[in-house]
Design a protein around this motif. Structure first.
Motif, short mmCIF file in Angstrom:
data_model
loop_
_atom_site.label_atom_id
_atom_site.label_comp_id
_atom_site.label_asym_id
_atom_site.label_seq_id
_atom_site.Cartn_x
_atom_site.Cartn_y
_atom_site.Cartn_z
N LEU A 1 0.84 -1.20 0.00
CA LEU A 1 0.00 0.00 0.00
C LEU A 1 0.87 1.25 0.00
N ALA A 2 1.95 1.23 0.75
CA ALA A 2 2.88 2.38 0.78
C ALA A 2 3.52 2.59 -0.59
N THR A 3 3.86 1.51 -1.28
CA THR A 3 4.44 1.61 -2.61
C THR A 3 3.44 2.23 -3.59
N ILE A 4 2.20 1.80 -3.52
CA ILE A 4 1.17 2.33 -4.42
C ILE A 4 0.93 3.81 -4.15
N VAL A 5 0.85 4.19 -2.89
CA VAL A 5 0.64 5.60 -2.54
C VAL A 5 1.83 6.44 -3.00
N MET A 6 3.05 5.93 -2.76
CA MET A 6 4.25 6.64 -3.23
C MET A 6 4.23 6.81 -4.74
N TYR A 7 3.83 5.76 -5.45
CA TYR A 7 3.80 5.82 -6.91
C TYR A 7 2.87 6.94 -7.39
N TYR A 8 1.67 7.00 -6.84
CA TYR A 8 0.73 8.01 -7.30
C TYR A 8 1.17 9.43 -6.93
N ILE A 9 1.78 9.58 -5.76
CA ILE A 9 2.30 10.90 -5.38
C ILE A 9 3.44 11.30 -6.31
N LEU A 10 4.36 10.38 -6.57
CA LEU A 10 5.49 10.69 -7.45
C LEU A 10 5.05 10.86 -8.90
N LYS A 11 4.04 10.14 -9.30
CA LYS A 11 3.51 10.30 -10.66
C LYS A 11 2.93 11.71 -10.83
N TYR A 12 2.27 12.19 -9.80
CA TYR A 12 1.73 13.55 -9.84
C TYR A 12 2.86 14.58 -9.85
N LEU A 13 3.91 14.33 -9.06
CA LEU A 13 5.01 15.29 -8.98
C LEU A 13 5.89 15.30 -10.22
N TYR A 14 6.25 14.12 -10.73
CA TYR A 14 7.16 14.02 -11.87
C TYR A 14 6.47 14.10 -13.22
N ARG A 15 5.18 13.78 -13.26
CA ARG A 15 4.43 13.72 -14.51
C ARG A 15 5.03 12.71 -15.50
N ASN A 16 5.72 11.72 -14.95
CA ASN A 16 6.33 10.67 -15.76
C ASN A 16 6.11 9.35 -15.02
N PRO A 17 5.24 8.47 -15.52
CA PRO A 17 4.91 7.24 -14.78
C PRO A 17 6.09 6.28 -14.64
N ILE A 18 6.98 6.25 -15.61
CA ILE A 18 8.12 5.32 -15.52
C ILE A 18 9.09 5.78 -14.43
N LYS A 19 9.39 7.07 -14.41
CA LYS A 19 10.28 7.60 -13.37
C LYS A 19 9.65 7.47 -11.99
N ALA A 20 8.35 7.69 -11.92
CA ALA A 20 7.64 7.56 -10.65
C ALA A 20 7.68 6.11 -10.16
N PHE A 21 7.52 5.17 -11.09
CA PHE A 21 7.56 3.75 -10.72
C PHE A 21 8.94 3.38 -10.17
N HIS A 22 10.00 3.79 -10.84
CA HIS A 22 11.36 3.47 -10.39
C HIS A 22 11.65 4.10 -9.02
N LYS A 23 11.26 5.34 -8.84
CA LYS A 23 11.50 6.00 -7.54
C LYS A 23 10.70 5.33 -6.43
N ALA A 24 9.45 4.98 -6.71
CA ALA A 24 8.62 4.34 -5.69
C ALA A 24 9.21 2.99 -5.29
N ILE A 25 9.70 2.24 -6.28
CA ILE A 25 10.31 0.95 -5.98
C ILE A 25 11.59 1.14 -5.16
N ASN A 26 12.41 2.10 -5.56
CA ASN A 26 13.66 2.35 -4.83
C ASN A 26 13.40 2.76 -3.39
N TRP A 27 12.41 3.61 -3.18
CA TRP A 27 12.15 4.08 -1.83
C TRP A 27 11.43 3.06 -0.96
N SER A 28 10.71 2.14 -1.58
CA SER A 28 9.97 1.17 -0.77
C SER A 28 10.74 -0.13 -0.53
N THR A 29 11.89 -0.31 -1.14
CA THR A 29 12.66 -1.53 -0.92
C THR A 29 13.00 -1.72 0.55
#
Length: 126
Positions: free
Chosen positions: A18-46
């Motif tokens: 759930l934390a990874t999904i929430v991070m992804y959507y927040i980062l997707k909104y901030l970066y406006r790039n879903p691929i970059k948001a996905f990578h950052k969310a994965i890196n931060w949630s590891t």
């Protein structure tokens, strides 16, 4: 106030998906790039998945596995560095740590799912 902070930390550690999904959507909104948001969310949630696996192992088997996890990560890093040295004859530590972090996500995400299913089955059967 301290109880709220502790509750949020415990919630994030026990439900890292759930934390990874929430991070992804927040980062997707901030970066406006879903691929970059996905990578950052994965890196931060590891790190959350590593803590969640440790928590689940401690809960299910009543033993502290933090040392074993640390040794496992160091062993994987050692293998990656040796393989890099054999292939390129030069070691890039940044690349080795990055690969370790990505492999750790895959390993601990899989372990997390497996341990959650094991815990559910164990609680039903006992």
């Amino acid at each position: 106030m301290l109880n709220i902070v502790l509750f949020v930390i415990a919630f994030v550690i026990t439900l890292p998906i759930l934390a990874t999904i929430v991070m992804y959507y927040i980062l997707k909104y901030l970066y406006r790039n879903p691929i970059k948001a996905f990578h950052k969310a994965i890196n931060w949630s590891t790190f959350l998945y590593i803590l969640a696996v440790h928590t689940l192992l401690s809960y299910l088997f009543s033993v502290n596995y933090l040392g074993y996890i640390f040794v496992l990560l160091l062993s994987i890093l050692t293998v990656l560095i040796i393989l890099q040295w054999k292939k390129y004859s030069e070691i890039n530590y940044y690349k080795a740590f990055k690969l370790l972090w990505r492999l750790s996500f895959l390993l601990f995400f899989t372990l997390y799912i497996g341990l959650v299913l094991f815990g559910i089955v164990k609680s039903i059967l006992v």
